[in-house]
Motif scaffolding. Sequence first.
Motif, PDB file in Angstrom:
ATOM      1  N   PHE A  19      37.095  29.578  37.726  1.00 32.04           N
ATOM      2  CA  PHE A  19      36.782  31.154  37.856  1.00 32.04           C
ATOM      3  C   PHE A  19      35.741  31.253  36.878  1.00 32.04           C
ATOM      4  O   PHE A  19      35.689  30.580  35.859  1.00 32.04           O
ATOM      5  CB  PHE A  19      38.009  32.066  37.616  1.00 32.04           C
ATOM      6  CG  PHE A  19      38.966  32.011  38.527  1.00 32.04           C
ATOM      7  CD1 PHE A  19      38.886  32.787  39.358  1.00 32.04           C
ATOM      8  CD2 PHE A  19      40.024  31.009  38.609  1.00 32.04           C
ATOM      9  CE1 PHE A  19      39.860  32.897  40.340  1.00 32.04           C
ATOM     10  CE2 PHE A  19      41.145  31.201  39.445  1.00 32.04           C
ATOM     11  CZ  PHE A  19      40.825  32.135  40.572  1.00 32.04           C
ATOM     12  N   LEU A  24      35.994  35.853  39.018  1.00 31.94           N
ATOM     13  CA  LEU A  24      35.669  35.488  40.021  1.00 31.94           C
ATOM     14  C   LEU A  24      35.553  34.019  40.702  1.00 31.94           C
ATOM     15  O   LEU A  24      35.372  33.296  39.655  1.00 31.94           O
ATOM     16  CB  LEU A  24      34.573  36.106  40.954  1.00 31.94           C
ATOM     17  CG  LEU A  24      34.248  37.702  40.846  1.00 31.94           C
ATOM     18  CD1 LEU A  24      32.677  38.047  41.584  1.00 31.94           C
ATOM     19  CD2 LEU A  24      35.225  38.398  41.737  1.00 31.94           C
ATOM     20  N   THR A  27      32.507  28.898  43.938  1.00 33.82           N
ATOM     21  CA  THR A  27      32.457  28.216  45.257  1.00 33.82           C
ATOM     22  C   THR A  27      32.210  26.663  44.991  1.00 33.82           C
ATOM     23  O   THR A  27      31.899  26.218  43.786  1.00 33.82           O
ATOM     24  CB  THR A  27      31.160  28.736  46.037  1.00 33.82           C
ATOM     25  OG1 THR A  27      31.232  27.719  47.085  1.00 33.82           O
ATOM     26  CG2 THR A  27      29.852  28.150  45.330  1.00 33.82           C
ATOM     27  N   GLY A  38      30.473  36.474  48.856  1.00 27.60           N
ATOM     28  CA  GLY A  38      31.573  37.495  49.396  1.00 27.60           C
ATOM     29  C   GLY A  38      32.252  38.131  48.234  1.00 27.60           C
ATOM     30  O   GLY A  38      32.702  39.356  48.429  1.00 27.60           O
ATOM     31  N   MET A  39      32.879  37.207  47.300  1.00 29.13           N
ATOM     32  CA  MET A  39      33.831  37.819  46.411  1.00 29.13           C
ATOM     33  C   MET A  39      32.959  38.781  45.503  1.00 29.13           C
ATOM     34  O   MET A  39      33.421  39.664  45.031  1.00 29.13           O
ATOM     35  CB  MET A  39      34.349  36.884  45.716  1.00 29.13           C
ATOM     36  CG  MET A  39      35.384  36.074  46.341  1.00 29.13           C
ATOM     37  SD  MET A  39      36.695  36.964  47.010  1.00 29.13           S
ATOM     38  CE  MET A  39      37.439  37.687  45.612  1.00 29.13           C
ATOM     39  N   GLN A  40      31.460  38.531  45.221  1.00 26.58           N
ATOM     40  CA  GLN A  40      30.735  39.314  44.402  1.00 26.58           C
ATOM     41  C   GLN A  40      30.732  40.623  45.221  1.00 26.58           C
ATOM     42  O   GLN A  40      30.778  41.803  44.662  1.00 26.58           O
ATOM     43  CB  GLN A  40      29.497  38.553  44.321  1.00 26.58           C
ATOM     44  CG  GLN A  40      29.655  37.474  43.233  1.00 26.58           C
ATOM     45  CD  GLN A  40      28.260  36.740  43.144  1.00 26.58           C
ATOM     46  OE1 GLN A  40      27.126  37.415  43.435  1.00 26.58           O
ATOM     47  NE2 GLN A  40      28.085  35.739  42.571  1.00 26.58           N
ATOM     48  N   ILE A  42      32.804  41.932  47.362  1.00 19.93           N
ATOM     49  CA  ILE A  42      34.160  42.810  47.438  1.00 19.93           C
ATOM     50  C   ILE A  42      34.012  43.304  45.883  1.00 19.93           C
ATOM     51  O   ILE A  42      34.430  44.532  46.071  1.00 19.93           O
ATOM     52  CB  ILE A  42      35.202  41.841  47.624  1.00 19.93           C
ATOM     53  CG1 ILE A  42      35.218  41.283  49.167  1.00 19.93           C
ATOM     54  CG2 ILE A  42      36.705  42.532  47.210  1.00 19.93           C
ATOM     55  CD1 ILE A  42      36.101  40.155  49.430  1.00 19.93           C
ATOM     56  N   LYS A  43      33.924  42.720  44.704  1.00 17.45           N
ATOM     57  CA  LYS A  43      33.953  43.318  43.508  1.00 17.45           C
ATOM     58  C   LYS A  43      32.997  44.503  43.269  1.00 17.45           C
ATOM     59  O   LYS A  43      33.567  45.624  42.768  1.00 17.45           O
ATOM     60  CB  LYS A  43      33.646  42.151  42.486  1.00 17.45           C
ATOM     61  CG  LYS A  43      33.816  42.653  41.323  1.00 17.45           C
ATOM     62  CD  LYS A  43      33.309  41.590  39.877  1.00 17.45           C
ATOM     63  CE  LYS A  43      33.661  42.322  38.534  1.00 17.45           C
ATOM     64  NZ  LYS A  43      32.730  41.629  37.583  1.00 17.45           N
ATOM     65  N   LEU A  53      40.492  45.167  42.026  1.00 18.81           N
ATOM     66  CA  LEU A  53      40.558  43.953  42.332  1.00 18.81           C
ATOM     67  C   LEU A  53      41.226  42.964  41.625  1.00 18.81           C
ATOM     68  O   LEU A  53      40.826  42.982  40.425  1.00 18.81           O
ATOM     69  CB  LEU A  53      38.888  43.543  42.503  1.00 18.81           C
ATOM     70  CG  LEU A  53      38.986  42.025  43.132  1.00 18.81           C
ATOM     71  CD1 LEU A  53      39.522  41.768  44.519  1.00 18.81           C
ATOM     72  CD2 LEU A  53      37.337  41.694  42.897  1.00 18.81           C
ATOM     73  N   ILE A  55      42.577  38.992  41.452  1.00 24.25           N
ATOM     74  CA  ILE A  55      42.808  37.831  42.174  1.00 24.25           C
ATOM     75  C   ILE A  55      43.713  36.848  41.552  1.00 24.25           C
ATOM     76  O   ILE A  55      43.570  36.683  40.346  1.00 24.25           O
ATOM     77  CB  ILE A  55      41.204  37.139  42.218  1.00 24.25           C
ATOM     78  CG1 ILE A  55      40.379  38.103  42.870  1.00 24.25           C
ATOM     79  CG2 ILE A  55      41.405  35.726  42.807  1.00 24.25           C
ATOM     80  CD1 ILE A  55      38.778  37.415  42.699  1.00 24.25           C
ATOM     81  N   VAL A  64      44.166  37.602  47.133  1.00 27.07           N
ATOM     82  CA  VAL A  64      43.263  38.690  46.605  1.00 27.07           C
ATOM     83  C   VAL A  64      44.087  40.303  47.131  1.00 27.07           C
ATOM     84  O   VAL A  64      44.413  40.491  48.162  1.00 27.07           O
ATOM     85  CB  VAL A  64      41.973  38.761  47.550  1.00 27.07           C
ATOM     86  CG1 VAL A  64      40.753  40.009  47.195  1.00 27.07           C
ATOM     87  CG2 VAL A  64      41.083  37.618  47.357  1.00 27.07           C
TER      88      VAL A  64
END
Length: 71
Positions: A19, A24, A27, A38-40, A42-43, A53, A55, A64
């Motif tokens: 992380f 986050l 990758t 993608g996770m950025q 969503i955040k 959020l 994880i 998630v």
Amino acid sequence: VKDLLTINIRNSYEGKINFDDDGLPITTKKDKNYHGYGMQSIKMICEKYNGTLSINTNDNIFSVNILFLKQ
């Protein structure tokens, strides 16, 4: 439920997930310039709409959890 929206997504994984400082996942794909957004995203959506959020990783399950309250 009423004024609450939850989104829970779980997926299995192998190996170790690292992380970044924002919490986050980093990758593991070779071409890091085109992956990991993608996770950025969503955040940023959670922050924009005052959601939360979280994880988690446990027993090779990546989870998630997103929570939005109606404003």
